[in-house]
Design an enzyme around this catalytic site. Structure first.
Site, PDB file in Angstrom:
ATOM      1  N   ASN A 144      33.549  46.343  35.828  1.00 42.76           N
ATOM      2  CA  ASN A 144      32.897  45.080  36.195  1.00 42.76           C
ATOM      3  C   ASN A 144      32.841  44.185  34.960  1.00 42.76           C
ATOM      4  O   ASN A 144      32.655  44.659  33.834  1.00 42.76           O
ATOM      5  CB  ASN A 144      31.469  45.334  36.707  1.00 42.76           C
TER       6      ASN A 144
ATOM      7  N   GLU B 207      37.063  41.886  37.549  1.00 41.87           N
ATOM      8  CA  GLU B 207      37.287  40.437  37.445  1.00 41.87           C
ATOM      9  C   GLU B 207      38.431  40.080  36.493  1.00 41.87           C
ATOM     10  O   GLU B 207      38.983  38.969  36.565  1.00 41.87           O
ATOM     11  CB  GLU B 207      36.004  39.717  37.022  1.00 41.87           C
TER      12      GLU B 207
ATOM     13  N   ASP C  35      17.888  28.120  29.502  1.00 43.89           N
ATOM     14  CA  ASP C  35      18.781  28.558  30.573  1.00 43.89           C
ATOM     15  C   ASP C  35      19.510  27.373  31.199  1.00 43.89           C
ATOM     16  O   ASP C  35      19.442  26.245  30.702  1.00 43.89           O
ATOM     17  CB  ASP C  35      18.075  29.482  31.577  1.00 43.89           C
TER      18      ASP C  35
END
Ligand SMILES: Cc1cc2nc3c(=O)[nH]c(=O)nc-3n(C[C@H](O)[C@H](O)[C@H](O)COP(=O)(O)O)c2cc1C
Length: 442
Positions: free
Chosen positions: A139, A199, A246
């Site tokens: 992953n 990915e 963020d």
């Protein structure tokens, strides 16, 4: 093209700003990148490190498309195609990312940036985390990493990420954190696909990617990465992580997050550190862009979808503007439901007709002002699971109220029409001198 080729190309075109004066990794580099955004910048002389830093590389869709040699309008089809037709990377025996091996790693030697006042520490923000699970395979995703010792970092792992599932299942997971990657790898890492999909194969479908076995952990890493930090993340070993800016440009709270212990660092001989400003346009682009094909697909199942923009004004995450070819009166509402299914963190969906430029917020607002009625054309989804990033979502549960706005014009006008009146086309040179013509365009 490799990331190195792209940097050379930017330089040859005069698009890369060079900062040769000594500059600190603490606040100064982030400050310059913010001031010069979206211009790419190379910092040649970092006071605290022997490695140069590059940043603002992929702040716009145009730069992403330029790297891949495609038009901006081809990005959604290219990403959708890469997700559908992912392909195995070529495995090579050796790669530039392992030209230098630091068996006794010292994170202090790296130009890990301190970005904003009040940040909890220095952060790796462009690191692509590659992990392996014996049953699910490899992953790849992003987890910001806050350095708190020479070998340890706290990793922000949002609940329900695939890596979170790996950690909960295995309790400790060997990882390689790759820094300095092309946009094919960055965008692929930001996609959310089914468990068990590596990915890097999506990146390989965007552009051929060579991978090499990491030195000390059982994962395959992009052979051309600039740096690779190898080690283990421990689910039950926790350290305070944050505050940190963020995606919403607001400061995230402090949490106790899993600890990443770095055991080996490998890097290219002349490695360049890739900076990525939190909350700014490169971060936004990488978050929002991979959701556009998933929304596009879902909407296209119910009504012809023309384009999707997960718009920066909505933090490139919370708002989607969807352009459709409306044929039936309920197409707008159908598109709203489908768009929410295509991006479950989305909070507001705006559906518009083909005459609205979805990249121009003023045009979308115009459609809202002239074509929308709140009682019949608004879909309210009360208290649904929403984004952990939204400061206004219910703390803890992230429950949020989602709203869809059908800004398409009714098929039949019962009073005024909904189209902009057309002014006549004229040849200005018949009436004005050249100088005045230019002035009229200012
Ligand atoms: C620049 C960038 C930084 C990110 N930082 C984090 C992070 O710190 N923690 C996190 O859990 N997700 C982060 N994300 C989001 C995930 O990496 C991303 O949604 C990914 O698709 C999740 O992969 P998964 O579906 O395999 O779980 C970040 C994404 C980007 C583009």
């Amino acid at each position: 093209m490799s990331l190195r080729d792209y940097i050379r190309k930017l330089d040859a075109q005069g698009k890369l700003a060079h900062v040769s004066a000594p500059i600190s990794k603490n606040y100064e580099i982030a400050g310059v990148l913010k001031k010069l955004e979206p211009r790419p910048v190379l910092f040649e002389h970092v006071v605290e490190s022997s490695f140069p830093v590059i940043g603002n590389l992929f702040c716009t869709k145009a730069s992403f498309a330029d790297y891949l040699g495609i038009q901006v309008s081809q990005i959604i089809p290219a990403l959708a195609n890469a997700i559908d037709h992912r392909s195995a990377c070529q495995k090579v025996a050796a790669g530039p990312c392992q030209e230098v091996v630091m068996e006794m790693p010292d994170l202090d030697q790296l130009p890990i940036l301190r970005h904003c006042v009040n940040d909890g520490g220095n952060y790796v923000s462009s690191g692509v985390v590659i992990a392996h699970h014996p049953a699910l395979g490899q992953n790849v995703d992003f987890h910001r990493l806050m350095q708190f010792s020479r070998t340890e970092m706290a990793a922000r792992v949002v609940a329900r990420r695939h890596f979170d599932a790996y950690l909960k299942d295995l309790q400790q997971v060997d990882v390689a954190v790759c820094i300095g990657n092309p946009p094919s790898v960055l965008a692929a890492a930001a996609t959310s696909v089914a468990y068990g999909i590596d990915e890097l194969e999506i990146a390989n479908a965007l552009e051929p990617l060579e991978v090499v076995h990491a030195r000390s952990v059982d994962v395959l890493v992009p052979a051309q990465s600039e740096f690779v930090l190898e080690g283990t993340v421990y689910f039950n070993r926790r350290h305070a992580e944050g505050p940190f800016v963020d995606l919403t440009e607001t400061q995230d709270v402090v949490r106790e997050e899993p600890v990443f212990v770095v055991r080996v660092i490998t890097h290219r001989k002349d490695a360049i550190w890739q900076a990525l400003l939190p909350g700014m346009s490169e971060h936004k682009l990488l978050m929002g862009m991979p959701r556009e094909p998933t929304i596009y697909r879902k909407v296209n199942e119910v009504v012809r979808c023309l384009d999707v923009n997960v718009a920066p004004g909505g933090c490139s995450w919370l708002h989607a503007i969807v352009q459709i070819d409306k044929q039936n009166e309920d197409d707008g509402m159908k598109a709203i439901q489908a768009a929410f299914a295509g991006h479950t963190s989305c909070k507001h969906v705006f559906v518009v007709d083909r005459d609205i430029d979805i990249y121009n917020p003023q045009e979308v607002e115009w459609a809202m002002a002239t074509r929308f009625q709140g009682d019949t054309r608004m879909l309210i989804k009360d208290k649904e699971p929403g984004s952990s990033l939204d400061p206004s979502a219910e703390p803890g549960t992230h429950l949020t109220t989602k709203i869809g706005f059908d800004l398409t014009k009714p098929l039949a006008a019962s009073g005024k029409t909904f189209d902009r009146a057309a002014f006549p086309e004229v040849d200005l040179s018949r009436f004005l001198e050249k100088e005045e013509q230019r002035g009229s365009h200012k």
